[in-house]
Design an enzyme around this catalytic site. Structure first.
Site, PDB file in Angstrom:
ATOM      1  N   TYR A   1       0.804  -1.228   0.000  1.00  0.00           N
ATOM      2  CA  TYR A   1       0.000   0.000   0.000  1.00  0.00           C
ATOM      3  C   TYR A   1       0.837   1.279   0.000  1.00  0.00           C
ATOM      4  O   TYR A   1       0.284   2.358   0.157  1.00  0.00           O
ATOM      5  CB  TYR A   1      -0.945   0.011   1.209  1.00  0.00           C
ATOM      6  CG  TYR A   1      -2.078  -0.969   1.081  1.00  0.00           C
ATOM      7  CD1 TYR A   1      -1.827  -2.338   1.022  1.00  0.00           C
ATOM      8  CD2 TYR A   1      -3.404  -0.552   1.014  1.00  0.00           C
ATOM      9  CE1 TYR A   1      -2.852  -3.252   0.907  1.00  0.00           C
ATOM     10  CE2 TYR A   1      -4.434  -1.465   0.898  1.00  0.00           C
ATOM     11  CZ  TYR A   1      -4.148  -2.809   0.848  1.00  0.00           C
ATOM     12  OH  TYR A   1      -5.171  -3.711   0.729  1.00  0.00           O
TER      13      TYR A   1
ATOM     14  N   LYS B   1       3.318 -14.856   4.496  1.00  0.00           N
ATOM     15  CA  LYS B   1       3.623 -15.768   3.394  1.00  0.00           C
ATOM     16  C   LYS B   1       5.141 -15.863   3.281  1.00  0.00           C
ATOM     17  O   LYS B   1       5.743 -15.682   2.207  1.00  0.00           O
ATOM     18  CB  LYS B   1       2.965 -15.231   2.103  1.00  0.00           C
ATOM     19  CG  LYS B   1       2.983 -16.169   0.933  1.00  0.00           C
ATOM     20  CD  LYS B   1       1.988 -17.315   1.023  1.00  0.00           C
ATOM     21  CE  LYS B   1       2.108 -18.233  -0.168  1.00  0.00           C
ATOM     22  NZ  LYS B   1       1.243 -19.430  -0.067  1.00  0.00           N
TER      23      LYS B   1
ATOM     24  N   ASP C   1      -2.709 -18.271   3.018  1.00  0.00           N
ATOM     25  CA  ASP C   1      -3.707 -19.076   2.302  1.00  0.00           C
ATOM     26  C   ASP C   1      -4.392 -20.062   3.250  1.00  0.00           C
ATOM     27  O   ASP C   1      -5.606 -20.251   3.202  1.00  0.00           O
ATOM     28  CB  ASP C   1      -3.092 -19.778   1.076  1.00  0.00           C
ATOM     29  CG  ASP C   1      -1.698 -20.327   1.333  1.00  0.00           C
ATOM     30  OD1 ASP C   1      -1.122 -20.051   2.408  1.00  0.00           O
ATOM     31  OD2 ASP C   1      -1.165 -21.045   0.463  1.00  0.00           O
TER      32      ASP C   1
ATOM     33  N   ASP D   1      -6.390  -6.561   5.226  1.00  0.00           N
ATOM     34  CA  ASP D   1      -7.527  -6.016   4.491  1.00  0.00           C
ATOM     35  C   ASP D   1      -8.471  -7.140   4.077  1.00  0.00           C
ATOM     36  O   ASP D   1      -9.685  -7.099   4.311  1.00  0.00           O
ATOM     37  CB  ASP D   1      -6.976  -5.273   3.250  1.00  0.00           C
ATOM     38  CG  ASP D   1      -8.018  -4.429   2.547  1.00  0.00           C
ATOM     39  OD1 ASP D   1      -9.186  -4.432   2.964  1.00  0.00           O
ATOM     40  OD2 ASP D   1      -7.651  -3.764   1.557  1.00  0.00           O
TER      41      ASP D   1
ATOM     42  N   ASP E   1     -12.279  -8.467   6.002  1.00  0.00           N
ATOM     43  CA  ASP E   1     -13.571  -8.473   5.299  1.00  0.00           C
ATOM     44  C   ASP E   1     -14.199  -9.862   5.353  1.00  0.00           C
ATOM     45  O   ASP E   1     -15.415  -9.999   5.500  1.00  0.00           O
ATOM     46  CB  ASP E   1     -13.390  -8.046   3.831  1.00  0.00           C
ATOM     47  CG  ASP E   1     -13.373  -6.531   3.673  1.00  0.00           C
ATOM     48  OD1 ASP E   1     -12.901  -5.841   4.594  1.00  0.00           O
ATOM     49  OD2 ASP E   1     -13.836  -6.031   2.630  1.00  0.00           O
TER      50      ASP E   1
HETATM   51 MG    MG Z   1     -11.162  -3.436   2.638  1.00  0.00          MG
END
Ligand code: MG
Ligand code: NAI
Length: 335
Positions: A123, A171, A204, A228, A232
């Site tokens: 980001y 990861k 994963d 992120d 969700d």
């Molecule tokens: Mg989001």
């Protein structure tokens, strides 16, 4: 105590006033300032996040942010005001809890917090193209400093909330120099919190468990992008977007914001669920103003109102209580 309120666009103008009413009822001494940001503001003045709003946010040191609409196409001069605000306020951690709420859309036994690093990873916006646009490259940056402070945030939260375990999600097998660094630093920090169990999952596998058995998780400590996505996924188990709160915290300023967006499909109808905004405000009370007793009162009033079947239309699809009726029910329960 001061609060800077930014309603933003769409249902932000409906759910934020509901949450502010709840806060005022509980903390009559609270000084509330309003400030503008968002797409509508940009269209009026060419500024999405006015400097005046940034100043008010800094002065108050606490912000309640609704949501902003962002077009899906590039608009010169416009960038998401909440992303800019998080950066300008140096909020390096995003706390995203999911706990069971008594609604038919939630899953029993879920009580977890995703602690998401908020400042780096993919980001940082270092993205470019070559080969006349046929090759795209983005930089993933992980630093010891940012990894240390987010790890301390996660372990302190675990300790304060009497949680048993922190799961480091990464990861590192594919990205040993970035995610591997995050993992290594998180384990180093964990040594200072021997009362908290530490384990790890590859991202994963973590996604698999988030779907199969979310009760496996307690505190999830993870870099920006995985946080992120996983938060969700977790929000779906909490009953849906209308119920999912979040708090950005950092050095001085905290920014509370529901996970959902401006919901243009229902904006202006008075039917939006204010629960996510109210629970985000409760997080501000708990973590930033350090008043857990008052935060417990808000959380308790929300659970009680929901357990008695007071649902807004998003929960069951049927005719439900309105945004203001739900806020009335919460205020009524706060005495
Ligand atoms: Mg989001
Ligand atoms: P959204 O979260 O606004 O809406 C998704 C679906 O959930 C819609 O059907 C909406 O009606 C429903 N929903 C969301 N919150 C609700 C609530 N409190 N009560 C009842 N129903 C609710 O996401 P969407 O549609 O993808 O984005 C709409 C706009 O919001 C876009 O412009 C997007 O850029 C922006 N957005 C802003 C965010 C922010 O400011 N933090 C976060 C996510 C999206």
């Amino acid at each position: 105590m001061k609060l800077c309120v930014v309603e933003g666009d769409g249902i932000g103008r409906e759910v934020v006033p509901a949450a502010v009413r709840v806060l005022r009822q509980l903390m009559p001494e609270l000084e509330v300032f309003s400030a503008e940001a968002g797409w509508d503001r940009f269209q009026k003045t060419g500024e999405a996040l006015p400097e005046d709003t940034v100043e008010r946010a800094k002065e108050a040191q606490a912000v309640l942010f609704g949501a902003c609409s962002s077009p899906s196409y590039r608009v010169a001069g416009y960038s998401s005001p909440i992303v800019s605000l998080r950066k300008r306020m140096e909020t390096f951690a995003n706390l995203r809890p999911t706990r069971f709420l008594p609604v038919p859309t939630a899953r029993e036994g879920v009580d977890l917090v995703v602690v998401r690093e908020n400042t780096e990873d993919l980001y940082i916006g270092d993205e470019h193209t070559a080969d006349a646009g046929d090759t795209g490259t983005a930089t993933k940056r992980i630093t010891r400093q940012a990894s240390e402070r987010i790890a301390h945030t996660a372990f302190r939260l675990a300790r304060n909330e009497k949680r048993r375990r922190v799961t480091i999600v990464h990861k590192g097998n594919v990205l040993p120099q970035t995610d591997g660094l995050f993992r290594r630093v998180a384990y180093e920090v964990s040594k200072q919190y021997s009362d908290i169990e530490t384990d790890e999952l590859l991202v994963d596998t973590a996604a698999y468990w988030m779907v199969k058995d979310p009760s496996r998780f307690d505190v999830v400590l993870t870099p920006n992008l995985y946080g992120d996505i996983l938060s969700d996924m977790a929000a779906a188990w909490g009953g849906g977007l209308g119920l999912a709160p979040a708090l950005n915290i950092g050095v001085r300023v905290a920014v509370a914001e529901p996970v959902h967006g401006s919901a243009p499909d229902i904006a202006g109808q008075g039917v939006a669920n204010p629960t996510a905004a109210i629970l985000s405000a409760a997080m501000l009370v708990r973590h930033h103003w350090n008043k857990p007793d008052l935060a417990d009162k808000i959380d308790g009033a929300v659970s009680d109102a929901l357990s008695q079947g007071n649902y807004t239309a998003d929960i069951l699809g049927a005719e439900g209580v309105s945004t203001t009726e739900f806020a009335d029910l919460i205020c009524g329960r706060l005495g």
